[in-house]
Design a protein around this motif. Structure first.
Motif, mmCIF file in Angstrom:
data_model
loop_
_atom_site.group_PDB
_atom_site.id
_atom_site.type_symbol
_atom_site.label_atom_id
_atom_site.label_comp_id
_atom_site.label_asym_id
_atom_site.label_seq_id
_atom_site.Cartn_x
_atom_site.Cartn_y
_atom_site.Cartn_z
ATOM 1 N N TYR A 54 0.924 -1.168 0.379
ATOM 2 C CA TYR A 54 -0.126 0.023 0.131
ATOM 3 C C TYR A 54 1.202 1.470 0.034
ATOM 4 C CZ TYR A 54 -3.852 3.545 1.430
ATOM 5 O OH TYR A 54 -4.011 4.126 1.269
ATOM 6 N N GLY A 59 -5.215 -1.385 -4.357
ATOM 7 C CA GLY A 59 -6.299 -0.979 -5.401
ATOM 8 C C GLY A 59 -6.414 -1.637 -6.568
ATOM 9 N N TRP A 60 -6.181 -0.411 -7.893
ATOM 10 C CA TRP A 60 -6.189 -0.872 -8.648
ATOM 11 C C TRP A 60 -5.132 -1.142 -9.606
ATOM 12 C CZ3 TRP A 60 -10.994 -1.262 -10.701
ATOM 13 C CH2 TRP A 60 -12.107 -0.583 -9.861
ATOM 14 N N CYS A 62 -3.304 -3.838 -7.941
ATOM 15 C CA CYS A 62 -3.261 -4.891 -6.243
ATOM 16 C C CYS A 62 -2.327 -6.043 -7.082
ATOM 17 C CB CYS A 62 -4.626 -5.345 -5.967
ATOM 18 S SG CYS A 62 -4.634 -6.599 -4.608
ATOM 19 N N TYR A 70 -10.712 -5.026 -5.541
ATOM 20 C CA TYR A 70 -10.400 -3.803 -4.898
ATOM 21 C C TYR A 70 -11.649 -3.335 -5.501
ATOM 22 C CZ TYR A 70 -9.604 0.927 -3.751
ATOM 23 O OH TYR A 70 -9.893 2.063 -4.830
ATOM 24 N N ALA A 71 -12.424 -3.328 -6.653
ATOM 25 C CA ALA A 71 -13.357 -2.848 -7.519
ATOM 26 C C ALA A 71 -15.146 -3.544 -6.645
ATOM 27 C CB ALA A 71 -13.446 -3.597 -9.151
ATOM 28 N N ILE A 75 -16.911 -2.284 1.536
ATOM 29 C CA ILE A 75 -15.833 -1.964 2.520
ATOM 30 C C ILE A 75 -17.443 -1.269 3.948
ATOM 31 C CG2 ILE A 75 -14.311 -0.032 1.209
ATOM 32 C CD1 ILE A 75 -16.122 2.259 2.132
ATOM 33 N N HIS A 98 -8.692 -6.311 0.856
ATOM 34 C CA HIS A 98 -9.366 -5.753 -0.465
ATOM 35 C C HIS A 98 -9.928 -3.711 0.380
ATOM 36 C CE1 HIS A 98 -7.353 -8.653 -2.515
ATOM 37 N NE2 HIS A 98 -7.421 -7.385 -3.111
ATOM 38 N N ARG A 99 -11.132 -4.226 1.385
ATOM 39 C CA ARG A 99 -11.894 -3.780 2.012
ATOM 40 C C ARG A 99 -11.190 -3.098 2.559
ATOM 41 N NH1 ARG A 99 -15.217 -7.772 4.920
ATOM 42 N NH2 ARG A 99 -13.718 -9.211 3.342
ATOM 43 N N ASP A 101 -8.086 -1.475 1.771
ATOM 44 C CA ASP A 101 -7.410 -0.835 1.030
ATOM 45 C C ASP A 101 -8.485 0.072 0.644
ATOM 46 O OD1 ASP A 101 -4.565 -1.808 1.621
ATOM 47 O OD2 ASP A 101 -4.395 -3.306 -0.237
ATOM 48 N N LYS A 102 -9.501 0.300 0.877
ATOM 49 C CA LYS A 102 -10.071 0.591 -0.145
ATOM 50 C C LYS A 102 -10.582 1.749 0.774
ATOM 51 C CE LYS A 102 -14.576 0.140 -3.492
ATOM 52 N NZ LYS A 102 -14.882 -0.875 -3.895
ATOM 53 N N ASN A 106 -10.100 5.851 0.562
ATOM 54 C CA ASN A 106 -10.605 6.962 0.631
ATOM 55 C C ASN A 106 -11.227 7.766 1.829
ATOM 56 O OD1 ASN A 106 -13.409 6.668 -1.960
ATOM 57 N ND2 ASN A 106 -12.962 4.481 -1.048
#
Length: 155
Positions: A54, A59-60, A62, A70-71, A75, A98-99, A101-102, A106
């Motif tokens: 990270y 994210g995109w 990964c 990620y997409a 969350i 992934h959640r 990281d998202k 944000n």
């Protein structure tokens, strides 16, 4: 022992100080989750596999999924943490990288997670001395899952 590893349920793998191969099946932990386990946790208190990537390779970008997980990461669905499993941080993330990281992308710094104390889940953790031993357990669980799916198809 076959060289082919059957598809198994999601698991979180880690090593211990005595070099054991350890893992816990996410489902086994998730079914224990209850509202009493929900706790707001600061992200700085969480150790998780992939944190070192990270933000450059998350994210995109990964490493594991090229951004697909990620997409699709929701969350608002709490991740799973174990308190007392990590030597580096207060909590170890078992599910929800992934959640997490998202949320971090944000601008969030904390969120609610299902938090378990190590003593609650230690019986769910598999300890293996060799990779072959680990593969054998995983294959046995995969065969059990395949049998269960076949049985369910008959109903």
């Amino acid at each position: 022992m076959s060289d082919i590893l059957l598809l198994t349920p999601s698991r979180h793998s880690f090593s211990t100080d005595d070099n054991d191969y350890c893992f816990i099946f996410v489902h086994d932990l998730a079914i224990k989750a209850s509202p009493s386990h929900l706790k707001e946790v600061n992200f700085d208190d969480i150790e998780y596999a992939g944190a070192e990537y990270y933000p450059q390779r998350a994210g995109w970008n990964c490493q594991c999924c090229s951004g697909k997980k990620y997409a699709n990461a929701n969350i608002y669905f709490p991740g799973l943490l174990v308190e007392g499993l990590s030597k580096k941080s207060k909590y170890k993330l078992i599910d929800g990288r992934h959640r997490l990281d998202k949320m971090r992308f944000n601008g969030m710094t904390k969120s609610k997670f299902y938090v378990f104390n190590y003593s609650e889940v230690k019986e769910l953790i598999y300890h293996c001395k060799t990779q072959d031993e680990k593969d054998e357990i995983l294959n046995n669980v995969a065969e059990d899952c395949m049998h269960l799916r076949d049985t369910m198809d008959l109903l």
